[in-house]
Design a protein around this motif. Structure first.
Motif, PDB file in Angstrom:
ATOM      1  N   ILE A  50       8.839  42.657  77.093  1.00  0.00           N
ATOM      2  CA  ILE A  50       8.771  43.644  77.178  1.00  0.00           C
ATOM      3  C   ILE A  50       8.549  44.361  75.662  1.00  0.00           C
ATOM      4  O   ILE A  50       7.760  45.094  75.412  1.00  0.00           O
ATOM      5  N   ARG A  54       5.070  46.273  74.168  1.00  0.00           N
ATOM      6  CA  ARG A  54       5.337  47.307  73.334  1.00  0.00           C
ATOM      7  C   ARG A  54       4.958  47.383  72.012  1.00  0.00           C
ATOM      8  O   ARG A  54       4.096  48.302  71.534  1.00  0.00           O
ATOM      9  N   VAL A  71       5.282  51.393  77.324  1.00  0.00           N
ATOM     10  CA  VAL A  71       6.282  50.897  78.099  1.00  0.00           C
ATOM     11  C   VAL A  71       7.405  51.878  78.112  1.00  0.00           C
ATOM     12  O   VAL A  71       8.334  51.268  79.073  1.00  0.00           O
ATOM     13  N   ASP A  72       7.803  52.643  77.331  1.00  0.00           N
ATOM     14  CA  ASP A  72       8.812  53.470  78.090  1.00  0.00           C
ATOM     15  C   ASP A  72       8.395  55.036  78.701  1.00  0.00           C
ATOM     16  O   ASP A  72       9.476  55.393  78.404  1.00  0.00           O
ATOM     17  N   HIS A  73       7.093  54.924  78.729  1.00  0.00           N
ATOM     18  CA  HIS A  73       6.968  55.758  80.065  1.00  0.00           C
ATOM     19  C   HIS A  73       7.569  56.519  80.766  1.00  0.00           C
ATOM     20  O   HIS A  73       6.778  55.268  81.792  1.00  0.00           O
ATOM     21  N   ARG A  77       7.711  52.817  83.385  1.00  0.00           N
ATOM     22  CA  ARG A  77       8.162  52.078  83.442  1.00  0.00           C
ATOM     23  C   ARG A  77       8.895  51.540  84.311  1.00  0.00           C
ATOM     24  O   ARG A  77       8.807  49.608  84.405  1.00  0.00           O
ATOM     25  N   LEU A  80       6.591  48.560  84.889  1.00  0.00           N
ATOM     26  CA  LEU A  80       6.642  47.317  84.366  1.00  0.00           C
ATOM     27  C   LEU A  80       7.720  46.413  84.105  1.00  0.00           C
ATOM     28  O   LEU A  80       8.304  45.023  84.139  1.00  0.00           O
ATOM     29  N   ASN A  81       9.224  47.016  85.267  1.00  0.00           N
ATOM     30  CA  ASN A  81      10.345  46.512  84.482  1.00  0.00           C
ATOM     31  C   ASN A  81       9.766  45.431  86.643  1.00  0.00           C
ATOM     32  O   ASN A  81      10.647  44.403  86.244  1.00  0.00           O
ATOM     33  N   ASN A 235       0.521  46.830  82.240  1.00  0.00           N
ATOM     34  CA  ASN A 235       2.025  45.224  81.611  1.00  0.00           C
ATOM     35  C   ASN A 235       1.102  44.165  81.782  1.00  0.00           C
ATOM     36  O   ASN A 235       2.222  43.499  81.108  1.00  0.00           O
TER      37      ASN A 235
END
Ligand code: SF4
Ligand code: FE
Length: 528
Positions: A50, A54, A71-73, A77, A80-81, A235
């Motif tokens: 992650i 970033r 990454v944090d959107h 997200r 990405l997880n 990602n």
């Protein structure tokens, strides 16, 4: 077979979070096998993966706006997880056999998603790994496209070099060592926008409808065009490009394969919309998402005059090998669906069974029968994935290929059976799945008690639990995950007609006719 006695984490002196991962800053694992055999493992943890993304400066757009921090959107997200799960599972000792393997290139233990299959056992383990990842995410975990591209490009470049004396295979092998050593996620990219389907690449009114070589320089090439529907593009650390179809000589500028970092100059990614996607932005989005942790994504990836240095070019105008690369990648990805969709299917079957429990109809014979049918259909897909793996064979380059006929049969079934599994899940869930009030209503001080009271069914489940189960089924059949479970089952790895063409080519009808001639004693038979 790995006999894992100890699993140690050795943190390097520097705990600095990295940009793109470097060996110095990454955690090294040592797996102690039978006490005295040490194998160095070079893999990223979930957190390091992650962090590595970033730090990248990707050019990502969603709903007409540039996303500075994908990454944090909240829209991105969950997808990405899902990729991060492929790293986390590889860290777990109980999944070592399926998630990791010793590289034939480096001798180090690597994530199987970076591996060149060395046996039919490897091919089977690939499918098992994908089923596991599907079970843990209930979504597309995206990393398979890179793995399938590695195996297709590795064997095709070997055969290009044999014919033309080029050095693509050596270049690609070096590139893959870099990928393995750094445990990267790669977007294996094949599908072009294609423009007017009745015209070949070079006959399109807009030459960019297929990604092509715009200029050849002494030190590399310049490419222009786009790749559509790119699974996990945002990602991924890199894009690994392949041609989209077989090419003729007039289309040789479109016969191109190369690798490029996702944040390279001239690369733009436009994030795709999904059904019900903006539920992620709502105040109460936990229950209503159905699966708030995981998801998948696709993107339109544009290459606007991007320079590719020679060492990252793996095909340049060898049009007679474009079809081979396409067929192999598609074959591997059609095998993949016999794993990933089955794992997601496991979750859907479990959710349908829970919905029956929550509705209080567990004992109804037709419910039991529907769950049996769903299981039968799901395991049929798995059987196809396993069969095409067991019947695999060694390629000239040394890595293993699946049985192409059986892989295409696998994917053809995937274009149908998940739809029936989804239909049965919706049948069992009942209409409430699409008519029930929102989580916000459940949480409301004024009307929440009505929702609580009138949505209650089995005493074994709270109203909230019942809502969660139904929303999960909604997510898998109609919501964001339906992209991966339904429409992607239809069109991902090639639409149904593409498999039928391959089945017709591989089906060997003539040998079957001969069998019939032999039995019926018809003229032309070899056996009298
Ligand atoms: Fe992997 Fe399945 Fe997603 Fe393809 S659709 S990338 S095989 S999870
Ligand atoms: Fe896919």
């Amino acid at each position: 077979m790995v006999d894992c006695f100890y699993f140690l984490l050795l943190r390097p002196l520097s705990e600095k979070k990295s940009d793109l991962p470097t060996k110095k800053s990454r955690v090294h694992f040592i797996l102690i096998l039978n006490i005295n055999l040490l194998i160095l493992i070079d893999m990223m943890t979930r957190e390091q993966y992650i962090e590595s993304l970033r730090k990248m400066k990707m050019n990502v757009w969603y709903m007409g706006e540039k996303i500075d921090n994908p990454v944090d959107h909240p829209m991105i997200r969950p997808s990405l997880n899902s990729v991060a799960m492929t790293y986390w599972l590889a860290e777990q000792p109980e999944y070592q056999d399926v998630m990791t393997v010793v590289s034939n290139l480096t001798g180090k233990r690597i994530n199987r998603f970076c591996h060149l299959h060395q046996s039919t056992e490897d091919l089977v383990n690939k499918v098992k790994m994908q089923r596991l990842c599907g079970q843990k995410t209930a979504a597309c975990f995206q990393r398979c496209v890179g793995m399938d591209a590695f195996n297709a490009i590795y064997s095709t470049t070997y055969e290009i070099d044999q014919k033309y004396g080029t050095e693509y295979h050596k270049r690609f092998t070096e590139y893959l060592k870099y990928v393995q050593d750094n445990d990267l996620t790669i977007d294996g990219a094949m599908t072009d926008p294609k423009g007017d389907r009745s015209l070949s690449p070079s006959k399109q009114s807009d030459p960019d409808m297929f990604l092509h070589i715009a200029e050849i320089r002494p030190d590399g090439i310049v490419v222009r065009g786009a790749k559509a529907h790119q699974t996990g593009a945002v990602n991924s650390h890199e894009h690994l490009i392949m041609p989209t179809q077989a090419m003729k000589e007039e289309d040789k500028a479109y016969a191109v394969s190369f690798a490029i970092p996702t944040d390279a100059e001239g690369v733009t990614m436009i994030y795709g919309r999904q059904s019900c996607d903006t539920r992620k932005l709502e105040k109460y989005h936990d229950i209503d998402l159905g699966n708030s942790q995981f998801g998948g994504h696709e993107a339109l990836v544009i290459f606007d005059n991007v320079f590719i240095p020679n060492e990252r070019v793996f095909m340049c105008q060898e049009y007679d090998f474009a079809g081979m690369m396409v067929e192999r990648f598609a074959g591997y990805h059609r095998q993949s669906y016999g794993g990933c969709k089955v794992g997601v299917g496991d979750v859907l079957i479990g959710a349908a069974a829970l919905a029956a429990d929550a509705n209080g109809v567990t004992k109804a014979s037709h419910i039991k029968d529907k769950l049996i049918e769903m299981t039968h259909l799901n395991e049929t897909l798995y059987s196809c994935g396993i069969a095409c793996s067991c019947e695999g064979c060694k390629m000239a380059a040394g890595n293993y290929m699946i049985n192409l006929l059986l892989a295409n049969v696998c994917k053809q079934n995937v274009t149908r059976l998940p739809y029936e599994i989804a239909r049965l899940a919706e049948d069992i869930a009942g209409g409430l799945m699409v008519t029930m009030p929102s989580e916000a209503d459940l949480r409301s001080k004024e009307i929440g008690h009505y929702v609580e009271k009138y949505l209650k069914a089995s005493p074994d489940f709270t109203t909230e639990e019942r809502m969660r189960i139904l929303r999960l089924i909604e997510n898998l059949t109609l919501g964001t995950a339906a992209v991966g479970y339904r429409t992607e089952s239809m069109h991902g790895a090639g639409s149904p007609q593409a498999q039928r063409i391959m089945i017709s080519r591989q089906g060997n009808l003539e040998s079957k006719k001969q069998l019939a001639r032999d039995i019926a004693k018809i003229k032309g038979s070899e056996k009298k």
